[in-house]
Write an enzyme that holds these catalytic residues in place. Structure first.
Site, mmCIF file in Angstrom:
data_model
loop_
_atom_site.group_PDB
_atom_site.id
_atom_site.type_symbol
_atom_site.label_atom_id
_atom_site.label_comp_id
_atom_site.label_asym_id
_atom_site.label_seq_id
_atom_site.Cartn_x
_atom_site.Cartn_y
_atom_site.Cartn_z
ATOM 1 N N SER A 85 11.759 1.113 24.918
ATOM 2 C CA SER A 85 11.674 0.861 23.484
ATOM 3 C C SER A 85 12.701 -0.195 23.119
ATOM 4 C CB SER A 85 11.927 2.157 22.707
ATOM 5 O OG SER A 85 11.778 1.960 21.318
ATOM 6 N N ASN A 86 12.288 -1.147 22.304
ATOM 7 C CA ASN A 86 13.180 -2.204 21.798
ATOM 8 C C ASN A 86 13.751 -3.076 22.912
ATOM 9 O OD1 ASN A 86 13.090 -1.149 18.983
ATOM 10 N ND2 ASN A 86 14.156 0.587 19.922
ATOM 11 N N GLY A 90 14.763 -1.827 5.350
ATOM 12 C CA GLY A 90 15.045 -2.392 4.038
ATOM 13 C C GLY A 90 14.154 -1.849 2.938
ATOM 14 N N GLY A 91 13.387 -0.812 3.246
ATOM 15 C CA GLY A 91 12.467 -0.247 2.275
ATOM 16 C C GLY A 91 11.029 -0.548 2.629
ATOM 17 N N PHE A 103 5.418 -1.422 0.373
ATOM 18 C CA PHE A 103 4.615 -0.998 -0.774
ATOM 19 C C PHE A 103 5.466 -0.691 -2.007
ATOM 20 C CE2 PHE A 103 2.423 0.812 3.050
ATOM 21 C CZ PHE A 103 1.430 -0.154 3.129
ATOM 22 N N TYR A 158 16.171 12.677 17.575
ATOM 23 C CA TYR A 158 15.561 12.951 16.274
ATOM 24 C C TYR A 158 15.911 14.371 15.830
ATOM 25 C CZ TYR A 158 12.520 8.839 16.983
ATOM 26 O OH TYR A 158 12.024 7.576 17.186
ATOM 27 N N TRP A 166 6.679 0.599 15.719
ATOM 28 C CA TRP A 166 7.333 1.656 14.942
ATOM 29 C C TRP A 166 7.752 1.104 13.581
ATOM 30 C CZ3 TRP A 166 12.448 1.053 13.463
ATOM 31 C CH2 TRP A 166 13.288 0.246 14.250
ATOM 32 N N SER A 167 7.901 2.021 12.613
ATOM 33 C CA SER A 167 8.180 1.640 11.219
ATOM 34 C C SER A 167 7.281 0.490 10.790
ATOM 35 C CB SER A 167 9.657 1.267 11.038
ATOM 36 O OG SER A 167 10.474 2.413 11.061
#
Length: 300
Positions: free
Chosen positions: A141-142, A218-219, A222, A43, A209-210
């Site tokens: 993770s993942n 993809g956005g 909201f 990050y 996450w996200s």
């Protein structure tokens, strides 16, 4: 687990913030009870966000003891692919310790699966870091359930955490099970080997996450042009609870009996407060499934 403990704050975006903005974000999270701060070695570039976090906050030993610092390694910055060799895991963990200016990591996770993994290498790294008191707990993770089982053929430490993308805009983790045995329906495809059930059976905490992303980056759910039916239902239920759509989208995740944590990627303190408020709500089964269907998933 307290409601605030169900919420963590991801540090991926703080590389664009000034030190005083990082301090404000951190204090806003602490003020509503958040203690989990999530990092990764990649990050902000090579340990960039870890350094900015420690330099901005300069935590005292007492303050450090009040929070949970977790980070991830395994993705090779500036190169293609992943590296779960013992030498790489240990080196990157020690670099994270230096960047974060801390003597120990509460949790170290392997960031994305390395198909060239040798479980003995991971086991050697984890044991070395644990014996030196540099890492307290380990996770991934993942990872799929079978990838975790492969690691466990050599790794002695419990895999306590698996951080995966999950939320109303990316809900395959639960969608497949809902549509099990429905031949020809895309939703019924098994992508992770029953990871949700595996985590519940084996005591692995899933961290979402996200949580507000639509698909793979993809956005936001909201945003205009997103999932309009979902936005309508979120707005209606939020009004009924006198809260925000962010709180309801969070409550949808925390309502699941897997007792997932939600890792926010926001730099807005009001969104952290909204998420903590959402973790305090308990949606009805009808509300949970209505939101799921509004997100475009099949409910037989």
């Amino acid at each position: 687990m307290s409601d605030a403990a169900r919420i963590g704050l991801g540090m991926m975006r703080i590389d664009t913030l000034e030190p005083d903005e990082i301090r404000e974000l951190y204090r806003g999270a602490r003020d509503v009870g958040v203690t989990l701060f999530d990092h990764a070695d990649i990050y902000g570039g090579d340990h960039g966000c870890e350094r900015r976090f420690s330099e901005a906050l300069r935590l005292t030993p007492a303050e450090r003891g009040e929070i949970v610092l977790q980070t991830k390694c395994g993705i090779r910055p500036g190169h293609h692919g992943f590296d779960f060799s013992a030498e790489y895991i240990v080196r990157r963990a020690e670099e994270s310790l230096k960047a974060l200016d801390t003597e120990y990591l509460d949790v170290l996770m392997l960031h994305r699966p390395d198909t060239l993994v040798e479980p003995d290498e991971v086991a050697a790294a984890f044991s070395q870091l644990e014996a030196a008191g540099k890492v307290r707990y380990f996770g991934v993770s993942n990872h799929t359930s079978r990838q975790i089982e492969l690691l466990k053929t050599s790794v002695a430490q419990p895999i306590r955490v698996n951080q995966v993308q999950f939320g109303l805009g990316h809900a395959a983790l639960v969608a497949q099970g809902v549509a099990a045995n429905m031949e020809g329906l895309k939703q019924s495809a098994d992508r992770d080997g029953g990871l949700l059930e595996y985590a519940r059976i084996n005591g692995v905490t899933l961290e979402a996450w996200s949580p507000f992303q639509r698909g793979f980056f993809g956005g936001s759910i909201f945003e205009q042009g997103g999932l309009r039916d979902l936005q309508r239902v979120l707005g209606r239920i939020a009004a009924e609870y006198d809260t925000s759509p962010t709180a309801i989208a969070t409550a949808w995740i925390t309502r699941h009996p897997a007792k997932m944590r939600v890792v926010l990627g926001t730099t807005k303190t009001h969104r952290i407060a909204d998420a903590v408020a959402g973790a305090q709500l308990s949606l009805t089964r009808s509300e949970w499934y209505e939101l799921f269907a509004a997100a475009g998933y099949e409910v037989p």
